[in-house]
Design a protein around this motif. Structure first.
Motif, PDB file in Angstrom:
ATOM      1  N   LEU A   1      -6.632  23.801 -23.981  1.00 40.48           N
ATOM      2  CA  LEU A   1      -7.777  24.713 -23.962  1.00 40.48           C
ATOM      3  C   LEU A   1      -7.644  25.809 -22.907  1.00 40.48           C
ATOM      4  O   LEU A   1      -8.546  26.643 -22.773  1.00 40.48           O
ATOM      5  N   SER A   2      -6.538  25.804 -22.148  1.00 42.19           N
ATOM      6  CA  SER A   2      -6.296  26.822 -21.102  1.00 42.19           C
ATOM      7  C   SER A   2      -7.455  26.894 -20.112  1.00 42.19           C
ATOM      8  O   SER A   2      -7.905  27.980 -19.733  1.00 42.19           O
TER       9      SER A   2
ATOM     10  N   LYS B   1      -8.839  30.179 -17.784  1.00 39.05           N
ATOM     11  CA  LYS B   1     -10.170  30.694 -18.087  1.00 39.05           C
ATOM     12  C   LYS B   1     -11.090  30.568 -16.879  1.00 39.05           C
ATOM     13  O   LYS B   1     -11.950  31.430 -16.666  1.00 39.05           O
ATOM     14  N   PHE B   2     -10.914  29.508 -16.091  1.00 38.01           N
ATOM     15  CA  PHE B   2     -11.703  29.361 -14.876  1.00 38.01           C
ATOM     16  C   PHE B   2     -11.420  30.502 -13.904  1.00 38.01           C
ATOM     17  O   PHE B   2     -12.331  31.081 -13.308  1.00 38.01           O
ATOM     18  N   LEU B   3     -10.125  30.822 -13.737  1.00 32.56           N
ATOM     19  CA  LEU B   3      -9.746  31.890 -12.814  1.00 32.56           C
ATOM     20  C   LEU B   3     -10.335  33.226 -13.248  1.00 32.56           C
ATOM     21  O   LEU B   3     -10.957  33.939 -12.443  1.00 32.56           O
ATOM     22  N   TRP B   4     -10.169  33.563 -14.521  1.00 26.64           N
ATOM     23  CA  TRP B   4     -10.617  34.873 -14.974  1.00 26.64           C
ATOM     24  C   TRP B   4     -12.136  34.948 -15.095  1.00 26.64           C
ATOM     25  O   TRP B   4     -12.718  36.043 -14.991  1.00 26.64           O
ATOM     26  N   ALA B   5     -12.799  33.825 -15.287  1.00 26.06           N
ATOM     27  CA  ALA B   5     -14.265  33.818 -15.252  1.00 26.06           C
ATOM     28  C   ALA B   5     -14.754  34.179 -13.854  1.00 26.06           C
ATOM     29  O   ALA B   5     -15.690  34.975 -13.688  1.00 26.06           O
ATOM     30  N   TYR B   6     -14.105  33.612 -12.851  1.00 26.23           N
ATOM     31  CA  TYR B   6     -14.464  33.948 -11.477  1.00 26.23           C
ATOM     32  C   TYR B   6     -14.182  35.428 -11.189  1.00 26.23           C
ATOM     33  O   TYR B   6     -15.006  36.121 -10.578  1.00 26.23           O
ATOM     34  N   LEU B   7     -13.018  35.910 -11.618  1.00 25.56           N
ATOM     35  CA  LEU B   7     -12.651  37.304 -11.348  1.00 25.56           C
ATOM     36  C   LEU B   7     -13.611  38.271 -12.034  1.00 25.56           C
ATOM     37  O   LEU B   7     -13.962  39.314 -11.475  1.00 25.56           O
TER      38      LEU B   7
ATOM     39  N   SER C   1     -23.602  34.545 -16.048  1.00 24.25           N
ATOM     40  CA  SER C   1     -22.367  34.311 -15.309  1.00 24.25           C
ATOM     41  C   SER C   1     -21.270  33.802 -16.227  1.00 24.25           C
ATOM     42  O   SER C   1     -21.513  33.019 -17.158  1.00 24.25           O
ATOM     43  N   TRP C   2     -20.055  34.250 -15.956  1.00 22.67           N
ATOM     44  CA  TRP C   2     -18.918  33.802 -16.751  1.00 22.67           C
ATOM     45  C   TRP C   2     -18.521  32.376 -16.395  1.00 22.67           C
ATOM     46  O   TRP C   2     -17.986  31.653 -17.236  1.00 22.67           O
ATOM     47  N   LEU C   3     -18.731  31.959 -15.163  1.00 24.57           N
ATOM     48  CA  LEU C   3     -18.396  30.599 -14.759  1.00 24.57           C
ATOM     49  C   LEU C   3     -19.364  29.609 -15.393  1.00 24.57           C
ATOM     50  O   LEU C   3     -20.567  29.865 -15.455  1.00 24.57           O
ATOM     51  N   PRO C   4     -18.870  28.470 -15.881  1.00 27.58           N
ATOM     52  CA  PRO C   4     -19.752  27.487 -16.523  1.00 27.58           C
ATOM     53  C   PRO C   4     -20.705  26.862 -15.514  1.00 27.58           C
ATOM     54  O   PRO C   4     -20.354  26.634 -14.363  1.00 27.58           O
ATOM     55  N   ALA C   5     -21.912  26.588 -15.968  1.00 30.64           N
ATOM     56  CA  ALA C   5     -22.926  25.985 -15.100  1.00 30.64           C
ATOM     57  C   ALA C   5     -23.023  24.478 -15.293  1.00 30.64           C
ATOM     58  O   ALA C   5     -23.573  23.778 -14.457  1.00 30.64           O
ATOM     59  N   ARG C   6     -22.495  23.956 -16.411  1.00 33.85           N
ATOM     60  CA  ARG C   6     -22.562  22.533 -16.708  1.00 33.85           C
ATOM     61  C   ARG C   6     -21.203  22.047 -17.180  1.00 33.85           C
ATOM     62  O   ARG C   6     -20.363  22.826 -17.617  1.00 33.85           O
TER      63      ARG C   6
ATOM     64  N   ARG D   1     -18.414  26.172 -24.234  1.00 31.47           N
ATOM     65  CA  ARG D   1     -18.675  27.612 -24.105  1.00 31.47           C
ATOM     66  C   ARG D   1     -17.469  28.366 -23.558  1.00 31.47           C
ATOM     67  O   ARG D   1     -17.075  29.407 -24.098  1.00 31.47           O
ATOM     68  N   LEU D   2     -16.867  27.849 -22.481  1.00 33.45           N
ATOM     69  CA  LEU D   2     -15.754  28.559 -21.854  1.00 33.45           C
ATOM     70  C   LEU D   2     -14.530  28.668 -22.761  1.00 33.45           C
ATOM     71  O   LEU D   2     -13.961  29.753 -22.915  1.00 33.45           O
ATOM     72  N   PRO D   3     -14.082  27.579 -23.423  1.00 33.52           N
ATOM     73  CA  PRO D   3     -12.880  27.709 -24.256  1.00 33.52           C
ATOM     74  C   PRO D   3     -13.100  28.434 -25.581  1.00 33.52           C
ATOM     75  O   PRO D   3     -12.186  29.100 -26.071  1.00 33.52           O
ATOM     76  N   PHE D   4     -14.274  28.308 -26.168  1.00 30.83           N
ATOM     77  CA  PHE D   4     -14.428  28.768 -27.544  1.00 30.83           C
ATOM     78  C   PHE D   4     -15.410  29.936 -27.709  1.00 30.83           C
ATOM     79  O   PHE D   4     -15.220  30.773 -28.590  1.00 30.83           O
ATOM     80  N   LEU D   5     -16.461  29.993 -26.897  1.00 30.71           N
ATOM     81  CA  LEU D   5     -17.523  30.963 -27.143  1.00 30.71           C
ATOM     82  C   LEU D   5     -17.519  32.140 -26.181  1.00 30.71           C
ATOM     83  O   LEU D   5     -18.078  33.186 -26.491  1.00 30.71           O
ATOM     84  N   HIS D   6     -16.913  31.984 -25.020  1.00 24.96           N
ATOM     85  CA  HIS D   6     -17.037  33.022 -23.992  1.00 24.96           C
ATOM     86  C   HIS D   6     -15.728  33.118 -23.213  1.00 24.96           C
ATOM     87  O   HIS D   6     -15.693  32.888 -22.006  1.00 24.96           O
ATOM     88  N   ASP D   7     -14.646  33.466 -23.899  1.00 21.53           N
ATOM     89  CA  ASP D   7     -13.323  33.513 -23.269  1.00 21.53           C
ATOM     90  C   ASP D   7     -13.262  34.704 -22.310  1.00 21.53           C
ATOM     91  O   ASP D   7     -13.355  35.863 -22.737  1.00 21.53           O
ATOM     92  N   PRO D   8     -13.084  34.462 -21.011  1.00 22.75           N
ATOM     93  CA  PRO D   8     -13.116  35.563 -20.048  1.00 22.75           C
ATOM     94  C   PRO D   8     -11.763  36.250 -19.831  1.00 22.75           C
ATOM     95  O   PRO D   8     -11.686  37.236 -19.105  1.00 22.75           O
ATOM     96  N   ARG D   9     -10.726  35.747 -20.439  1.00 26.35           N
ATOM     97  CA  ARG D   9      -9.388  36.292 -20.171  1.00 26.35           C
ATOM     98  C   ARG D   9      -9.184  37.643 -20.849  1.00 26.35           C
ATOM     99  O   ARG D   9      -9.623  37.846 -21.987  1.00 26.35           O
ATOM    100  N   PRO D  10      -8.512  38.562 -20.178  1.00 25.26           N
ATOM    101  CA  PRO D  10      -8.208  39.856 -20.831  1.00 25.26           C
ATOM    102  C   PRO D  10      -7.132  39.694 -21.895  1.00 25.26           C
ATOM    103  O   PRO D  10      -6.409  38.698 -21.923  1.00 25.26           O
ATOM    104  N   ARG D  11      -7.041  40.671 -22.768  1.00 24.55           N
ATOM    105  CA  ARG D  11      -6.019  40.663 -23.812  1.00 24.55           C
ATOM    106  C   ARG D  11      -4.630  40.795 -23.196  1.00 24.55           C
ATOM    107  O   ARG D  11      -4.429  41.538 -22.234  1.00 24.55           O
ATOM    108  N   TYR D  12      -3.694  40.084 -23.791  1.00 25.13           N
ATOM    109  CA  TYR D  12      -2.316  40.126 -23.292  1.00 25.13           C
ATOM    110  C   TYR D  12      -1.665  41.463 -23.609  1.00 25.13           C
ATOM    111  O   TYR D  12      -1.897  42.050 -24.665  1.00 25.13           O
ATOM    112  N   SER D  13      -0.849  41.933 -22.675  1.00 23.93           N
ATOM    113  CA  SER D  13      -0.064  43.144 -22.897  1.00 23.93           C
ATOM    114  C   SER D  13       1.342  42.907 -22.356  1.00 23.93           C
ATOM    115  O   SER D  13       1.508  42.371 -21.257  1.00 23.93           O
TER     116      SER D  13
END
Length: 343
Positions: A34-35, A39-45, A57-62, A69-81
């Motif tokens: 689930l990476s 996702k935790f790092l980029w949610a914080y950033l 907030s991008w960081l999970p509360a629960r 939510r973090l892996p499937f509904l609200h992926d905070p990572r930028p697109r790969y280039s």
């Protein structure tokens, strides 16, 4: 007598170590699949550089949000280039044209050389504090090296990063080298705080996996301890009988409940207690002397053990032991065996 209890301690330590390693392996497989770390790092950033999104907030509360939510509904990572970083760092956008991920895109441009794709998103799960501070200095140079102007643009864009960097800039007394070192120290502290938050969520996952492993193997720690002691006692009896000569054959036969003593002794000696205990799992693998290994479904036996109240204290013992984790049981095993750690 001392040898018997040492054998018992070794057997329990090895068993709990193996099961703890299985729990750790399952947890690592879920996290990688689930990476979660990335996702935790980029949610914080995103929270730090661009602020909260439309959904908060991008960081999970629960704990539930970490794996839904973090892996499937609200992926905070930028697109790969796969492009290299631009020759010149991008400038902080005008507040009127600022998007929700403007600052994240600028940061990602400076660090994407160490990236590789994972389902179209960045896979970066760790940014060294030194690299982060250099990336920020590169962004600051886009304003002709004027940190004050850079901070003013961050403030105008509403970036939460402004407050952090403003404090570091004032502490550094407007010295660029001390500012870079201050940013590095600040980011290192933030990563330690983020790591503690991550571990706080993951420990609940480890607790759930420990329960699943305990019940999946129906591993009764108390029953296993008694089995180890009985095996040691039986081995001592076999040794005593073999030294006593042929006259003790009838006694050995009686101990084997009338069965062929040779087969009885061979089975007990060749099948460790741990193998017999793990053979009572929901699914077990048997390796016969002749033929191919087979996978056996032990649904009825497993369910009976699960519903037997006399096994519940042993299940609880195993579950609590697994909560200590593999490093703890490795240290116990190392102390019992005298294995020295490398330095």
């Amino acid at each position: 007598m001392l040898s018997v209890y040492v054998d018992l301690a070794l057997g329990l330590a090895v068993t709990f170590l193996l099961l703890s390693l299985l729990v750790s392996g399952l947890n690592e497989a879920v996290v990688r699949l689930l990476s979660i770390r990335s996702k935790f790092l980029w949610a914080y950033l995103r929270d730090t550089m661009d602020g909260a999104g439309a959904a908060g907030s991008w960081l999970p509360a629960r704990v539930r949000d970490v794996f839904t939510r973090l892996p499937f509904l609200h992926d905070p990572r930028p697109r790969y280039s796969d492009l290299p970083a631009p020759t010149e760092a991008g400038a902080v956008p005008d507040p009127r044209a600022k998007a929700d991920d403007s600052m994240i895109k600028l940061l990602y441009e400076r660090v994407r050389e160490i990236d590789h794709a994972k389902r179209g998103r960045t896979s970066i799960a760790d940014i060294p504090p030194g690299r982060f501070s250099v990336a920020l200095m590169e962004l600051a140079t886009s304003e002709d090296g004027d940190v004050e102007r850079f901070l003013a643009k961050l403030k105008a864009a509403g970036s939460p990063l402004y407050g952090h960097l403003k404090g570091v800039w004032e502490t550094a007394q407007r010295d660029l080298d001390r500012f870079r070192q201050g940013v590095e120290t600040w980011f290192d502290g933030e990563m330690q705080r983020l790591s503690l938050l991550y571990k706080r969520y993951v420990k609940w996952v480890l607790a759930a996996l420990s329960l699943l492993v305990t019940l999946g193997f129906t591993m009764d720690g108390l029953e296993y301890a008694k089995t180890l002691l009985r095996d040691n006692a039986f081995r001592a009896s076999v040794t005593a009988v073999s030294e006593a000569g042929p006259d003790a054959y009838n006694e050995l036969k009686a101990r084997c409940t009338g069965a062929d003593p040779v087969h009885c002794v061979t089975e007990t000696m060749s099948q460790p207690a741990l193998v017999r205990m793990l053979g009572q799992a929901l699914v077990s693998v048997s390796i016969p002397e002749d033929g191919d290994p087979s996978v056996d479904w032990n649904g009825s036996t497993w369910w009976d053990r699960l519903l037997t109240p006399s096994h519940w204290p042993g299940f609880l013992l195993t579950y609590v032991a697994l909560l200590f984790g593999a490093p703890f049981w490795w240290d116990v095993l190392r102390r019992l065996t005298g294995i020295r750690s490398r330095r």
